[in-house]
Design a protein around this motif. Structure first.
Motif, PDB file in Angstrom:
ATOM      1  N   GLN A   1       0.825  -1.206   0.000  1.00  0.00           N
ATOM      2  CA  GLN A   1       0.000   0.000   0.000  1.00  0.00           C
ATOM      3  C   GLN A   1       0.864   1.263   0.000  1.00  0.00           C
ATOM      4  O   GLN A   1       1.914   1.307   0.628  1.00  0.00           O
ATOM      5  CB  GLN A   1      -0.896  -0.006   1.236  1.00  0.00           C
ATOM      6  N   ARG A   2       0.446   2.266  -0.735  1.00  0.00           N
ATOM      7  CA  ARG A   2       1.079   3.583  -0.830  1.00  0.00           C
ATOM      8  C   ARG A   2       2.462   3.549  -1.476  1.00  0.00           C
ATOM      9  O   ARG A   2       3.339   4.308  -1.111  1.00  0.00           O
ATOM     10  CB  ARG A   2       1.144   4.262   0.535  1.00  0.00           C
ATOM     11  N   HIS A   3       2.663   2.657  -2.419  1.00  0.00           N
ATOM     12  CA  HIS A   3       3.890   2.638  -3.201  1.00  0.00           C
ATOM     13  C   HIS A   3       3.572   3.093  -4.616  1.00  0.00           C
ATOM     14  O   HIS A   3       2.475   2.882  -5.122  1.00  0.00           O
ATOM     15  CB  HIS A   3       4.508   1.236  -3.236  1.00  0.00           C
ATOM     16  N   ARG A   4       4.551   3.703  -5.246  1.00  0.00           N
ATOM     17  CA  ARG A   4       4.359   4.259  -6.588  1.00  0.00           C
ATOM     18  C   ARG A   4       4.257   3.175  -7.651  1.00  0.00           C
ATOM     19  O   ARG A   4       3.500   3.289  -8.607  1.00  0.00           O
ATOM     20  CB  ARG A   4       5.531   5.183  -6.895  1.00  0.00           C
TER      21      ARG A   4
ATOM     22  N   ARG B   1      14.171  -1.962 -19.792  1.00  0.00           N
ATOM     23  CA  ARG B   1      12.766  -2.312 -20.033  1.00  0.00           C
ATOM     24  C   ARG B   1      11.865  -1.076 -20.068  1.00  0.00           C
ATOM     25  O   ARG B   1      10.656  -1.188 -20.174  1.00  0.00           O
ATOM     26  CB  ARG B   1      12.286  -3.274 -18.956  1.00  0.00           C
ATOM     27  N   GLY B   2      12.467   0.108 -19.911  1.00  0.00           N
ATOM     28  CA  GLY B   2      11.699   1.348 -19.988  1.00  0.00           C
ATOM     29  C   GLY B   2      11.097   1.795 -18.677  1.00  0.00           C
ATOM     30  O   GLY B   2      10.205   2.643 -18.665  1.00  0.00           O
ATOM     31  N   ILE B   3      11.558   1.238 -17.568  1.00  0.00           N
ATOM     32  CA  ILE B   3      11.036   1.596 -16.241  1.00  0.00           C
ATOM     33  C   ILE B   3      12.140   2.298 -15.470  1.00  0.00           C
ATOM     34  O   ILE B   3      13.202   1.728 -15.230  1.00  0.00           O
ATOM     35  CB  ILE B   3      10.570   0.338 -15.480  1.00  0.00           C
ATOM     36  N   PHE B   4      11.884   3.543 -15.103  1.00  0.00           N
ATOM     37  CA  PHE B   4      12.879   4.304 -14.356  1.00  0.00           C
ATOM     38  C   PHE B   4      12.621   4.140 -12.864  1.00  0.00           C
ATOM     39  O   PHE B   4      11.611   4.597 -12.334  1.00  0.00           O
ATOM     40  CB  PHE B   4      12.828   5.784 -14.725  1.00  0.00           C
ATOM     41  N   VAL B   5      13.524   3.452 -12.214  1.00  0.00           N
ATOM     42  CA  VAL B   5      13.479   3.258 -10.766  1.00  0.00           C
ATOM     43  C   VAL B   5      14.908   3.397 -10.261  1.00  0.00           C
ATOM     44  O   VAL B   5      15.848   2.961 -10.914  1.00  0.00           O
ATOM     45  CB  VAL B   5      12.862   1.888 -10.399  1.00  0.00           C
ATOM     46  N   THR B   6      15.077   4.026  -9.115  1.00  0.00           N
ATOM     47  CA  THR B   6      16.431   4.246  -8.606  1.00  0.00           C
ATOM     48  C   THR B   6      16.916   3.038  -7.805  1.00  0.00           C
ATOM     49  O   THR B   6      16.119   2.244  -7.299  1.00  0.00           O
ATOM     50  CB  THR B   6      16.486   5.487  -7.696  1.00  0.00           C
TER      51      THR B   6
END
Length: 67
Positions: A15-18, A48-53
C-alpha cells in the motif's frame, strides 16, 4: 523494522507505493536470485523502460525481505 501481523494481506504490504507490486517483487527477485547489485537491477529495469532508482530497490529489499 516493521512488524507484520499474521492477518496482513499482500495489498496491505504494498500500500502507498508508486510502482505495482508485481514490478517491486520482480526487482527483489532479481536482486536475490542472481546476486546482482542494486544498480544492476536499476539498469535492467531501465532497459525495459522503467525508471526506478537503486535507492528505491534497496528500500524495497529491506522492507519486504524477512531477516
Amino acid at each position: 523494522m516493521r512488524q507484520f501481523s499474521p492477518m496482513t494481506t499482500k495489498s496491505d504490504l504494498y500500500q502507498r507505493h508508486r510502482f505495482p507490486p508485481e514490478m517491486m517483487s520482480y526487482c527483489i527477485w532479481l536482486y536475490n536470485s542472481f546476486s546482482l547489485s542494486y544498480r544492476d537491477v536499476e539498469k535492467m529495469m531501465l532497459y525495459r523502460g522503467i525508471f526506478v532508482t537503486d535507492e528505491a530497490i534497496r528500500h524495497w529489499c529491506r522492507k519486504f525481505i524477512p531477516i
